[in-house]
Motif scaffolding. Sequence first.
Motif, PDB file in Angstrom:
ATOM      1  N   HIS A 196      -2.755 -11.340 -32.459  1.00  0.00           N
ATOM      2  CA  HIS A 196      -2.621 -10.796 -31.097  1.00  0.00           C
ATOM      3  C   HIS A 196      -2.408 -11.978 -30.144  1.00  0.00           C
ATOM      4  CE1 HIS A 196      -4.551  -8.229 -27.626  1.00  0.00           C
ATOM      5  NE2 HIS A 196      -3.235  -8.371 -27.497  1.00  0.00           N
ATOM      6  N   LEU A 197      -1.265 -11.992 -29.457  1.00  0.00           N
ATOM      7  CA  LEU A 197      -0.926 -13.091 -28.551  1.00  0.00           C
ATOM      8  C   LEU A 197      -0.318 -12.564 -27.260  1.00  0.00           C
ATOM      9  CD1 LEU A 197       0.947 -15.601 -30.918  1.00  0.00           C
ATOM     10  CD2 LEU A 197      -1.360 -15.899 -29.996  1.00  0.00           C
ATOM     11  N   TYR A 198      -0.329 -13.441 -26.253  1.00  0.00           N
ATOM     12  CA  TYR A 198       0.397 -13.181 -25.013  1.00  0.00           C
ATOM     13  C   TYR A 198       1.312 -14.364 -24.720  1.00  0.00           C
ATOM     14  CZ  TYR A 198      -2.636  -9.256 -23.805  1.00  0.00           C
ATOM     15  OH  TYR A 198      -3.296  -8.046 -23.805  1.00  0.00           O
ATOM     16  N   LEU A 199       2.497 -14.070 -24.254  1.00  0.00           N
ATOM     17  CA  LEU A 199       3.367 -15.080 -23.655  1.00  0.00           C
ATOM     18  C   LEU A 199       3.370 -14.815 -22.162  1.00  0.00           C
ATOM     19  CD1 LEU A 199       4.331 -15.535 -26.595  1.00  0.00           C
ATOM     20  CD2 LEU A 199       6.642 -15.859 -25.672  1.00  0.00           C
TER      21      LEU A 199
ATOM     22  N   VAL B  41       5.076 -11.274 -18.530  1.00  0.00           N
ATOM     23  CA  VAL B  41       4.031 -11.226 -19.552  1.00  0.00           C
ATOM     24  C   VAL B  41       4.538 -10.425 -20.753  1.00  0.00           C
ATOM     25  CG1 VAL B  41       1.699 -10.467 -20.142  1.00  0.00           C
ATOM     26  CG2 VAL B  41       2.164 -11.412 -17.869  1.00  0.00           C
ATOM     27  N   TYR B  42       4.437 -11.016 -21.933  1.00  0.00           N
ATOM     28  CA  TYR B  42       4.781 -10.345 -23.186  1.00  0.00           C
ATOM     29  C   TYR B  42       3.515 -10.252 -24.038  1.00  0.00           C
ATOM     30  CZ  TYR B  42       9.723 -11.314 -22.134  1.00  0.00           C
ATOM     31  OH  TYR B  42      10.952 -11.371 -21.549  1.00  0.00           O
ATOM     32  N   GLU B  43       3.220  -9.066 -24.547  1.00  0.00           N
ATOM     33  CA  GLU B  43       2.095  -8.889 -25.455  1.00  0.00           C
ATOM     34  C   GLU B  43       2.638  -8.694 -26.868  1.00  0.00           C
ATOM     35  OE1 GLU B  43      -2.027  -6.310 -25.976  1.00  0.00           O
ATOM     36  OE2 GLU B  43      -0.301  -5.376 -24.980  1.00  0.00           O
TER      37      GLU B  43
ATOM     38  N   ILE C 133       1.584 -19.778 -24.414  1.00  0.00           N
ATOM     39  CA  ILE C 133       1.204 -18.855 -25.483  1.00  0.00           C
ATOM     40  C   ILE C 133      -0.321 -18.794 -25.463  1.00  0.00           C
ATOM     41  CG2 ILE C 133       1.406 -18.285 -27.920  1.00  0.00           C
ATOM     42  CD1 ILE C 133       3.674 -20.382 -28.079  1.00  0.00           C
ATOM     43  N   GLN C 134      -0.855 -17.590 -25.347  1.00  0.00           N
ATOM     44  CA  GLN C 134      -2.301 -17.442 -25.166  1.00  0.00           C
ATOM     45  C   GLN C 134      -2.868 -16.487 -26.218  1.00  0.00           C
ATOM     46  OE1 GLN C 134      -4.331 -15.238 -21.681  1.00  0.00           O
ATOM     47  NE2 GLN C 134      -4.355 -17.387 -21.040  1.00  0.00           N
ATOM     48  N   GLN C 135      -3.968 -16.899 -26.782  1.00  0.00           N
ATOM     49  CA  GLN C 135      -4.705 -16.067 -27.739  1.00  0.00           C
ATOM     50  C   GLN C 135      -5.043 -14.706 -27.133  1.00  0.00           C
ATOM     51  OE1 GLN C 135      -8.534 -17.796 -28.412  1.00  0.00           O
ATOM     52  NE2 GLN C 135      -9.339 -16.032 -29.553  1.00  0.00           N
ATOM     53  N   GLY C 136      -4.797 -13.621 -27.865  1.00  0.00           N
ATOM     54  CA  GLY C 136      -5.198 -12.290 -27.421  1.00  0.00           C
ATOM     55  C   GLY C 136      -6.664 -12.047 -27.756  1.00  0.00           C
TER      56      GLY C 136
END
Length: 467
Positions: free
Chosen positions: A238-241, A252-254, A300-303
């Motif tokens: 699970h990530l976010y851009l 924001v992209y999930e 890039i961020q940890q979900g």
Amino acid sequence: MMTKQLYSLYVINHHEKLLFLPESLAKIPEMTVVFGSAREVTKVRKIPRGKDGIFLTRALMEALAIPDIPLKLNVIVSGSECLIGPVVGVFTAGFKNFSQAPLGQRTFYFAKLLANAQSAGVLPILFGVQHIQWEEGLVNGFLYDRKKDRWLTLLVPLPNVVYDRIPNRRIEQLDSIQNLKRKLQKEYGIPWFNPGFFNKWELYQRLAKNEAIRSFLPETILFQNDHDLLEMLKKYDHLYLKWVSGSHGNGVYEIKKDKNGRWNCYFRDEEGRIHSFFATDKASLIRHLNSDVTKGQYIIQQGIDLIKHKGNPVDFRLHMNKRQDGTWTVTALAAKVSGEHSPTTHLVSGGEIKTIEEIFLDTENRHTAIKRLRETALLVSETLDKLSSGFIGEIGLDIGIDQKGNTWLFEANAKPGRSIYSHPSFQKLERINHLFLFEYATALATTMFTSPEEIYRQIESRESIVI
């Protein structure tokens, strides 16, 4: 010794410049009266007993460019100087040629903001670049008349302090905006609060250096090449851009891996519509993202597996205000529930605003959550305040709680949105937020009036620390 009190202002028709003060303030025969950037040496008289308020002759009112309208303002006396106000400039852009809707659809928000200024004892002036008359040192700005529900155009001196409400980064970067901000701060010594916007990557780098805050931050890296995304996809399902300069959920992209091993990606377009695409492997996912995302401009961020309400993820907006004494407080705490398949909890993406009571039905669990959210928000606010390159009077924080009860900081906003105040339970809190903003503005202006060296010291100590 400094004294401060709220008084109604009254005008006396007289050709001489005179100021009539209560006996407790009229200690010397002559004072320098300050209103905005205007200063005038005038004779001081005592108000007869039984009279309430302060009285100025018309000659003094005109010399200081004090508008001849009903006013109730702070009177701050320090030594041989007397500050009336302060004049608080609310700086923005996007003005329209409509006298009763000077900012189009945004007019209603600014009317609410300015309507709450009177109880703080300030004169708020809404203005933009085009409203300053540099040679005269005046601003031809707007004042909202709450009693008659109308906008007035007033000519007043340059303000004592400015609250920055520039609507977006693109406008903020215009040369005309930057030049004005630089001139008012550097040449006129006017304190300016909430300047600029936070850059998500720079913000993360700064906060990650703080050991106490590091545990609240999802792992985050700058998306510089395909390898960066590939490594994060190996670590997390699970990530976010996120666009480093994005706001209100834009850019924001999930990305989530489903039980069949397929990668699902959701994002929102500029019209608020939710879009999605699917990839059977990491390589095809990366190829698809490369057509949309500019490397070096996204993180890039940890979900995080957040708590849910009726099956949808929930995060919390905490609206923070800095008080007159320099301490931070939580003015509003609202839950935001995401819409179906929405990458964020923003209303424009189908999200909903809820009270925390609607999320935590159990009293003990609710109290525990509130305590953790407040503690996290206060620590983050205090740290951001120290790191910021300018003065900050408010911050909007988006904080989540995972399934184990841990808190996570997702966003910090230097110019918080106001969507949570659309909920009936929070409308009174919006007025408190406005009051706190004007009280903070008064505190900044008062410090500049009584101890300008302190303001200059803070500006110099912050210039090398930029977010």
